[in-house]
Design an enzyme around this catalytic site. Structure first.
Site, PDB file in Angstrom:
ATOM      1  NE  ARG A  60      -2.635   0.753   3.521  1.00  0.00           N
ATOM      2  CZ  ARG A  60      -1.999   1.321   4.549  1.00  0.00           C
ATOM      3  NH1 ARG A  60      -1.496   2.547   4.444  1.00  0.00           N
ATOM      4  NH2 ARG A  60      -1.848   0.688   5.686  1.00  0.00           N
ATOM      5  CE1 TYR A 113     -15.000  12.921 -16.782  1.00  0.00           C
ATOM      6  CE2 TYR A 113     -13.882  12.859 -14.671  1.00  0.00           C
ATOM      7  CZ  TYR A 113     -14.679  12.257 -15.622  1.00  0.00           C
ATOM      8  OH  TYR A 113     -15.162  10.994 -15.410  1.00  0.00           O
ATOM      9  CG  ASP A 185      -6.908  16.591 -15.567  1.00  0.00           C
ATOM     10  OD1 ASP A 185      -6.202  15.993 -16.403  1.00  0.00           O
ATOM     11  OD2 ASP A 185      -7.952  16.105 -15.099  1.00  0.00           O
ATOM     12  CE  LYS A 210     -10.323   8.715 -19.529  1.00  0.00           C
ATOM     13  NZ  LYS A 210     -10.271   8.954 -18.131  1.00  0.00           N
TER      14      LYS A 210
HETATM   15  N1  PLP Z   1      -9.471  14.090 -15.746  1.00  0.00           N
HETATM   16  C1  PLP Z   1     -10.008  14.057 -16.973  1.00  0.00           C
HETATM   17  C2  PLP Z   1      -9.726  15.183 -17.912  1.00  0.00           C
HETATM   18  C3  PLP Z   1     -10.826  12.990 -17.359  1.00  0.00           C
HETATM   19  O1  PLP Z   1     -11.365  12.986 -18.581  1.00  0.00           O
HETATM   20  C4  PLP Z   1     -11.075  11.943 -16.423  1.00  0.00           C
HETATM   21  C5  PLP Z   1     -11.925  10.806 -16.786  1.00  0.00           C
HETATM   22  O2  PLP Z   1     -12.510  10.734 -17.848  1.00  0.00           O
HETATM   23  C6  PLP Z   1     -10.500  12.027 -15.153  1.00  0.00           C
HETATM   24  C7  PLP Z   1      -9.682  13.100 -14.848  1.00  0.00           C
HETATM   25  C8  PLP Z   1     -10.729  10.945 -14.136  1.00  0.00           C
HETATM   26  O3  PLP Z   1      -9.915   9.862 -14.406  1.00  0.00           O
HETATM   27  P1  PLP Z   1     -10.283   8.352 -13.993  1.00  0.00           P
HETATM   28  O4  PLP Z   1     -11.485   7.961 -14.781  1.00  0.00           O
HETATM   29  O5  PLP Z   1      -9.034   7.601 -14.307  1.00  0.00           O
HETATM   30  O6  PLP Z   1     -10.576   8.375 -12.526  1.00  0.00           O
END
Ligand code: PLP
Length: 397
Positions: A60, A113, A185, A210
């Site tokens: 962990r 998002y 992000d 992604k």
């Molecule tokens: N940030 C963006 C721009 C996203 O598009 C997403 C998910 O689609 C996330 C964060 C969250 O990521 P996760 O689905 O891996 O938790």
């Protein structure tokens, strides 16, 4: 020491212990599928807890697959250190919680998002963190909001679904003048396209689910930045426990090895498709910073290292029905509410990421009912053009 004579049950329970040490090195980093590590002595325990390199204790907290992925991602993003966790949402959570206290205020990009927005508004506010959504294209307004007091500014490199850019350099400078931390992000861009730390951001987060993994087969998240800022983030990650499995870390590292090649193709294919879509009579608008006509083309040239990314969106004639007709007619491109895998996919923001908003609210953000988001894959672009072309032509009939 002589071996003890063992019963059958004990031999079974200890299967695999005492396997012969390797005389050669595995070419590919092995998977350390173990939750815990064994010690020879209490001195070794002390050394491991004191942070001895390679002194793993409990998965962990740390594991060799976790550590090598963190080092790799920190290097690729131009940061000193990284913390890898089990999803992008978990990365966003530990980043913000490590640097915010009850009573602190954070400024969040208005078109971020949906999942991130919900995490902040539904969960963080329960613990006394104030969250305000801000239009970061208006720098005067941003300065006013910072002047009213903010501990953290949260941005995205490329917005979803309209692929808009904000001036990361200018906002970082402004935020630092007011003593606020800047978190970006960078999921939609990947470090191939943009490296926000070089533009002045303090911390970068990614959904590793992604582009960085890239094969739509594992979840993961990372936060990258200075060793100092990462210290409290690592503490929060250890205490809250969103650790990914050794196998997930291993899979993501495998994905990283082809990131440059994949991104090169994602970007080249997206550019060609954006140009093709812009010339189609059934397409009302195309949102892609690689188009020389895009308002974000100049900012992209300033902020991006190479390419313009693999994500674009376009609005077709006929609203929801038009979009539905096109998506139903696609023979190669699947309807998938995620992004950044090797195959090209479409999604419909009005019915997926932005379905919680009214038509008027969506219209105010510029998200029409005929808007289709395209996550451009690495297939031969001629096949993608043929598929999109035949589906769009139906709207002309
Ligand atoms: N940030 C963006 C721009 C996203 O598009 C997403 C998910 O689609 C996330 C964060 C969250 O990521 P996760 O689905 O891996 O938790």
């Amino acid at each position: 020491m002589d071996k003890l004579p063992l019963t059958w049950e004990t031999m079974a329970a200890r299967a695999g212990k005492g396997a012969a040490p390797l005389a050669t090195t595995p070419t590919v980093n092995p998977i350390y599928q173990t939750s815990v590590f064994t010690f020879e002595s209490l001195d070794q325990v002390d050394a491991a807890f004191a942070g001895q390199p390679g002194g793993y204790v409990y998965s962990r907290i740390h594991n060799p697959n976790h550590a090598v992925l963190e080092t790799t991602l920190a290097e690729l993003e131009g940061g000193e250190a990284a913390v890898v966790v089990a999803s992008g949402m978990a990365a966003i959570q530990i980043t913000c919680l490590a640097h915010l206290q009850a009573g602190d205020r954070m400024l969040v990009t208005r078109d971020c998002y949906g999942g991130t927005q919900v995490q902040f508004l539904q969960e963080f506010t329960r613990f006394g963190i104030k969250v305000d959504l801000v239009d970061f294209s208006d720098l005067e307004m941003v300065a006013k909001e910072l002047d009213a007091g903010a501990r953290l500014v949260y941005l995205e490199t490329i917005s979803n679904p309209l692929m808009k850019l904000v001036d990361i350099k200018a906002i970082s400078k402004l935020a630092h003048d007011y003593g606020a931390l800047v978190v970006v992000d960078n999921t939609f861009a990947s470090p191939y396209v943009c490296q926000p730390l070089q533009l002045g951001a303090d911390l970068v987060v990614h959904s590793l689910t992604k582009y960085i993994n890239g094969h739509s087969d594992v979840m993961g998240g990372v936060v990258i930045g200075s060793g100092e800022l990462l210290q409290s983030i690592r503490r929060v990650a250890t205490n809250l426990g969103p650790t990914p499995s050794p196998f997930d870390n291993w899979l993501i590292l495998r994905g990283v090895k082809t990131l440059a090649l994949r991104m090169e193709r994602h970007c080249a294919n997206a550019q060609e498709l954006a140009e093709m879509l812009a010339a189609h009579p059934a397409v009302l608008s195309v949102h892609y910073p690689g188009l020389t006509t895009a308002v974000d083309h100049e900012p992209a040239l300033r902020q991006f290292c190479q390419g313009f990314g693999g994500m674009l969106s376009f609005e077709v004639t006929g609203g929801t029905e038009g979009a539905e007709e096109v998506m139903r007619a696609l023979r190669l491109i699947d309807l998938v509410p995620s992004l950044a895998g090797v195959t090209t996919t479409v999604s419909h923001p009005a019915k997926t990421s932005h379905r919680g908003l009214s038509e008027t609210e969506r219209a105010a953000l510029g998200i029409g009912d005929g808007l289709i988001r395209l996550s451009v894959g690495i297939e031969a672009v001629s096949d993608l053009k043929a598929d999109l072309g035949q589906a769009l032509d139906l709207l002309l009939a």
